[in-house]
Design a protein around this motif. Structure first.
Motif, PDB file in Angstrom:
ATOM      1  N   ASN A  78       0.836  -1.206   0.000  1.00 46.45           N
ATOM      2  CA  ASN A  78       0.000   0.000   0.000  1.00 46.45           C
ATOM      3  C   ASN A  78       0.869   1.254   0.000  1.00 46.45           C
ATOM      4  O   ASN A  78       1.239   1.786   1.044  1.00 46.45           O
ATOM      5  N   ILE A 110      -8.814  -6.535   2.591  1.00 48.45           N
ATOM      6  CA  ILE A 110      -8.055  -7.778   2.791  1.00 48.45           C
ATOM      7  C   ILE A 110      -8.839  -8.723   3.698  1.00 48.45           C
ATOM      8  O   ILE A 110      -8.992  -9.911   3.417  1.00 48.45           O
ATOM      9  N   MET A 119       0.449  -7.785   3.735  1.00 47.77           N
ATOM     10  CA  MET A 119       0.354  -6.364   3.398  1.00 47.77           C
ATOM     11  C   MET A 119       1.522  -5.542   3.944  1.00 47.77           C
ATOM     12  O   MET A 119       1.915  -5.687   5.101  1.00 47.77           O
ATOM     13  N   ALA A 170       0.527  -8.029   8.436  1.00 50.49           N
ATOM     14  CA  ALA A 170       0.581  -6.627   8.002  1.00 50.49           C
ATOM     15  C   ALA A 170       1.780  -5.970   8.675  1.00 50.49           C
ATOM     16  O   ALA A 170       1.874  -5.981   9.902  1.00 50.49           O
TER      17      ALA A 170
END
Ligand code: NAP
Ligand code: GDD
Length: 326
Positions: A78, A110, A119, A170
């Motif tokens: 991202n 997600i 991520m 993440a």
């Protein structure tokens, strides 16, 4: 077997370097770009055909969900954000929606589509702002100094929170400033190297800047995207400072840039108060020990090599522009 990567912010500086790296690693690379009436894929020249581009927007939850359903990525980077600090004062709400809440939209997509997607969140050294200790590490408290920095702090913590709440993989990269010939022209390094090229080639007289005493830990974007990728190859998710561990002022950057073409900055640089900020981040210096030990990451390009590379590339580009104009 490499996987399928989805990059938000593919049209930006880091999107271009990361896409190249992932293609070299054998990934299927997909990029998300927002709809624009003009062409914004210029940074992908030379390898655009190897990437699948999709429309989507961090402001539009449904577009993110649809995109994940269609692409089925194994890794999501991202990178999309309103990333220019001064604009965050003139457009604070847009900055919060994109750079802050946009991260929640990605995490929710997600969670909804496939919680096994790994991520990477593009967090920032701007979160340290008015620094509480030097050098800054993963445990240094945040004290953001702009609406952009505040939004990034939100993005950082929502990433940690979703990791802890829903067991997502993440990770935050707390990246210090990184630059390249693909850097946006409004950021100080590129503004300087573009100005130096134009002055050297006789198409600009002066370079007007703001605070020359601000200090940053500047690295090369090509080195920094490697750290992003490494963060998603670990056994456990985590948060990492990515920096060179070396600090220089804007003035020093100018000295080297003008020196590269045998000019003196005193003859060309002027100060324009318009480029001062309502609240300044005076100094940033990162300690990348954790990234070095746990990821095996080291920067390759030195500060001097970075400045020289940017000046040389800008000279070539401005020469081409002059030729085309004549
Ligand atoms: P950049 O060149 O400004 O690229 C930002 C990207 O985000 C562009 O592709 C832009 O698209 C896209 N974008 C903006 N708003 C969007 C929206 N609403 N929906 C979808 N896409 C949107 O930034 P960068 O230097 O590559 O940085 C990448 C990320 O790392 C950013 O999140 C930045 O905040 C963060 N970061 C950067 C640094 C650094 O020194 N470069 C350091 C720490 C963290 P358009 O082309 O359409 O504008
Ligand atoms: N842009 C700009 N223009 N900055 C100037 C100027 C000028 O004319 N003159 C002096 N500066 C100073 C700014 O006041 C700031 O202290 C420093 O140069 C760096 O400014 P930028 O290059 O705009 O970057 P930044 O540090 O504010 O933010 C960048 O790095 C962050 C990571 O620390 C961006 O890439 C952010 O997105 C990123 O998170």
């Amino acid at each position: 077997m490499s996987g399928t990567a989805l990059i938000t912010g593919i049209t930006g500086q880091d999107g271009a370097y990361l896409a190249q790296l992932l293609l070299e690693q054998g990934y299927q690379v997909h990029g998300m770009m927002r709809r624009s009436s003009t062409e914004t894929l210029g940074r992908l020249a030379g390898f655009q055909d190897d990437i699948t581009i999709h429309q989507g927007d961090l402001l539009d939850q449904l577009s993110l969900v649809r995109l994940l359903e269609e692409v089925k990525p194994t890794e999501l980077y991202n990178l999309a954000a309103q990333s220019f600090v001064p604009t965050s004062w003139s457009q604070p709400i847009l900055t919060g929606e994109t750079t802050g809440l946009g991260v929640t939209r990605v995490l929710e997509a997600i969670r909804q589509v496939d919680p096994s997607i790994r991520m990477y969140q593009a967090s920032s050294s701007e979160m340290f702002g008015k620094v509480q200790q030097t050098p800054q590490t993963e445990t240094t408290p945040f004290y953001p100094r702009s609406p952009y920095g505040v939004a990034k702090v939100y993005g950082y913590w929502i990433t940690v929170n979703y990791r802890e709440s829903y067991d997502l993989f993440a990770s935050n990269g707390i990246l210090f400033n990184h630059e390249s010939p693909l850097r946006g022209l409004e950021f100080v390094t590129r503004k300087i190297t573009d100005g130096v090229a134009r002055i050297k080639l006789g198409v600009q007289d002066k370079l007007l800047l703001g605070n020359l005493e601000a200090k940053r830990d500047w690295g090369f974007a090509g080195d920094f995207v490697r750290a992003m990728w490494l963060m998603l190859q670990t056994d456990e998710p985590g948060d990492y400072v990515v920096a060179t561990g070396e600090q220089h002022s804007v003035r020093e950057f100018c000295e080297i840039a003008f020196g590269t073409v045998d000019l003196n900055l005193e003859d060309y640089v002027g100060i324009d108060p318009r480029f001062y900020r309502p609240a300044e981040v005076e100094t940033l210096l990162g300690d990348p020990s954790k990234a070095r030990h746990e990821l095996g990451w080291e920067p390759q390009v030195t500060f001097e090599q970075l400045v020289t590379m940017m000046v040389e590339e800008d000279i070539k580009r401005v020469e081409r522009e002059i030729k085309l104009g004549s």
